[in-house]
Design an enzyme around this catalytic site. Sequence first.
Site, PDB file in Angstrom:
ATOM      1  N   ARG A  26     -15.972  63.276 -20.500  1.00  0.00           N
ATOM      2  CA  ARG A  26     -16.117  64.122 -19.309  1.00  0.00           C
ATOM      3  C   ARG A  26     -15.328  65.415 -19.437  1.00  0.00           C
ATOM      4  O   ARG A  26     -14.837  65.952 -18.443  1.00  0.00           O
ATOM      5  CB  ARG A  26     -15.714  63.380 -18.034  1.00  0.00           C
ATOM      6  CG  ARG A  26     -16.660  62.256 -17.646  1.00  0.00           C
ATOM      7  CD  ARG A  26     -16.344  61.737 -16.257  1.00  0.00           C
ATOM      8  NE  ARG A  26     -17.103  60.521 -15.980  1.00  0.00           N
ATOM      9  CZ  ARG A  26     -16.659  59.506 -15.249  1.00  0.00           C
ATOM     10  NH1 ARG A  26     -15.452  59.557 -14.724  1.00  0.00           N
ATOM     11  NH2 ARG A  26     -17.399  58.447 -15.033  1.00  0.00           N
ATOM     12  N   ARG A  30     -16.366  68.120 -13.737  1.00  0.00           N
ATOM     13  CA  ARG A  30     -15.806  68.409 -12.419  1.00  0.00           C
ATOM     14  C   ARG A  30     -14.398  68.985 -12.422  1.00  0.00           C
ATOM     15  O   ARG A  30     -13.962  69.547 -11.424  1.00  0.00           O
ATOM     16  CB  ARG A  30     -15.820  67.121 -11.582  1.00  0.00           C
ATOM     17  CG  ARG A  30     -17.212  66.600 -11.312  1.00  0.00           C
ATOM     18  CD  ARG A  30     -17.184  65.195 -10.774  1.00  0.00           C
ATOM     19  NE  ARG A  30     -16.695  64.241 -11.755  1.00  0.00           N
ATOM     20  CZ  ARG A  30     -16.502  62.950 -11.501  1.00  0.00           C
ATOM     21  NH1 ARG A  30     -16.735  62.475 -10.293  1.00  0.00           N
ATOM     22  NH2 ARG A  30     -16.059  62.138 -12.440  1.00  0.00           N
ATOM     23  N   ARG A  39     -22.739  74.936 -11.223  1.00  0.00           N
ATOM     24  CA  ARG A  39     -23.459  73.813 -10.633  1.00  0.00           C
ATOM     25  C   ARG A  39     -23.651  73.960  -9.124  1.00  0.00           C
ATOM     26  O   ARG A  39     -24.356  73.150  -8.506  1.00  0.00           O
ATOM     27  CB  ARG A  39     -22.677  72.514 -10.892  1.00  0.00           C
ATOM     28  CG  ARG A  39     -22.976  71.754 -12.170  1.00  0.00           C
ATOM     29  CD  ARG A  39     -24.331  71.063 -12.178  1.00  0.00           C
ATOM     30  NE  ARG A  39     -24.654  70.393 -10.946  1.00  0.00           N
ATOM     31  CZ  ARG A  39     -24.196  69.202 -10.569  1.00  0.00           C
ATOM     32  NH1 ARG A  39     -23.357  68.547 -11.346  1.00  0.00           N
ATOM     33  NH2 ARG A  39     -24.553  68.673  -9.413  1.00  0.00           N
ATOM     34  N   ASP A  75     -26.631  62.766 -18.309  1.00  0.00           N
ATOM     35  CA  ASP A  75     -26.206  61.617 -17.515  1.00  0.00           C
ATOM     36  C   ASP A  75     -26.926  60.390 -18.055  1.00  0.00           C
ATOM     37  O   ASP A  75     -28.045  60.499 -18.574  1.00  0.00           O
ATOM     38  CB  ASP A  75     -26.545  61.814 -16.042  1.00  0.00           C
ATOM     39  CG  ASP A  75     -25.917  60.738 -15.170  1.00  0.00           C
ATOM     40  OD1 ASP A  75     -24.781  60.944 -14.693  1.00  0.00           O
ATOM     41  OD2 ASP A  75     -26.540  59.672 -14.989  1.00  0.00           O
ATOM     42  N   TYR A 150     -27.588  49.150 -13.004  1.00  0.00           N
ATOM     43  CA  TYR A 150     -28.055  50.104 -11.989  1.00  0.00           C
ATOM     44  C   TYR A 150     -29.447  49.740 -11.488  1.00  0.00           C
ATOM     45  O   TYR A 150     -29.733  49.783 -10.285  1.00  0.00           O
ATOM     46  CB  TYR A 150     -28.067  51.520 -12.561  1.00  0.00           C
ATOM     47  CG  TYR A 150     -26.704  52.160 -12.642  1.00  0.00           C
ATOM     48  CD1 TYR A 150     -25.955  52.392 -11.500  1.00  0.00           C
ATOM     49  CD2 TYR A 150     -26.161  52.546 -13.860  1.00  0.00           C
ATOM     50  CE1 TYR A 150     -24.698  52.979 -11.559  1.00  0.00           C
ATOM     51  CE2 TYR A 150     -24.909  53.135 -13.943  1.00  0.00           C
ATOM     52  CZ  TYR A 150     -24.178  53.349 -12.796  1.00  0.00           C
ATOM     53  OH  TYR A 150     -22.936  53.923 -12.866  1.00  0.00           O
TER      54      TYR A 150
END
Length: 345
Positions: A26, A30, A39, A75, A150
């Site tokens: 990552r 963020r 973004r 992702d 998921y």
Amino acid sequence: MPAEESAFLRACRREPVPHTPVWFMRQAGRSLPEYLRVREGIPMLEACATPDLIVEITLQPVRRYAIDAAIFFSDIVVPLRAVGVDLDIKPGVGPVIADPIREKADISRLRALTPDDVPYVTEAIGNLVGELGDIPLIGFAGAPFTLASYLIEGGPSKNHDRTKVMMYAEPQLWHALMEALTEITIGFLRTQVAAGARAVQLFDSWVGAVAPDDYRRYVMPYSERIFAALADVPRIHFGVGTGELLGLMGEAGADVVGVDWRVPLDQAARRVPSGKALQGNLDPALLLAPWEVVEERARDVLKRGRAAEGHIFNLGHGVLPSTNPDQLARLADFVHAESERLAEG
């Protein structure tokens, strides 16, 4: 220096390196203000399907940090979306599946992935390889168990109850789902390698929920098949909470086993079969502490990593959103300098 001789790829192959290579899971995301700017107002899955954005976001940490590898911005649910699964990534929640898989007919909705399903991946990686020069690009995908979780749960889950119930009570259904997800994952990774990715990482984020015997029976055969299909590039295998599975994950066929922060690297080196490098494993939360604390713990990781046949410095999971990018920049520089000092001493 060609990318093939980079410290990162040499460490993957357990060859001598001038310094311990470093990259951060990552690292693009963020914690970077420039990421938040590009973004703004753009949904995650739209960003993951826009070549110019993929390239920009992948390159942002390369510009900031002295890292030895870039990782493709995407992702783990992108390949599912590409083959027609109705899903979205909800801010603050994660992937949400509109119609969770409950029976055999649901699995029939899944099909193999081809490069034509993800033309934005091929375009973005082609552009990235030219921009990165001698810095290798890591491709990645989610592993079948994590994707299955998921799809079965309908979204993130703490205990993966429905997933385990299918695995234990409906093994035929489970294996059919894992077969389908394995083919999708192989297609996604092969597309990245064909476009220019020099290594791949398989993220099995939630497989730490599984006991070793169940991992061997219900999960490992599919990881083995994926790694066998990608034998032409270095392969990294990473999961969270997988201390009891490290040996089995090493047996599954990867060249590098990622270790989260819970198991010291010298212990991990004893658990993983010979012939493997290790990746990891500073606790991401430490980056929120003062630099003196980070430095001490990073030095310890480097010292323990010397027990491995090859070591790639990384965090034990992804960069936290509140991390100061300056801490990561300082850490990358420290890893290079300190690993050179340790090698000389």
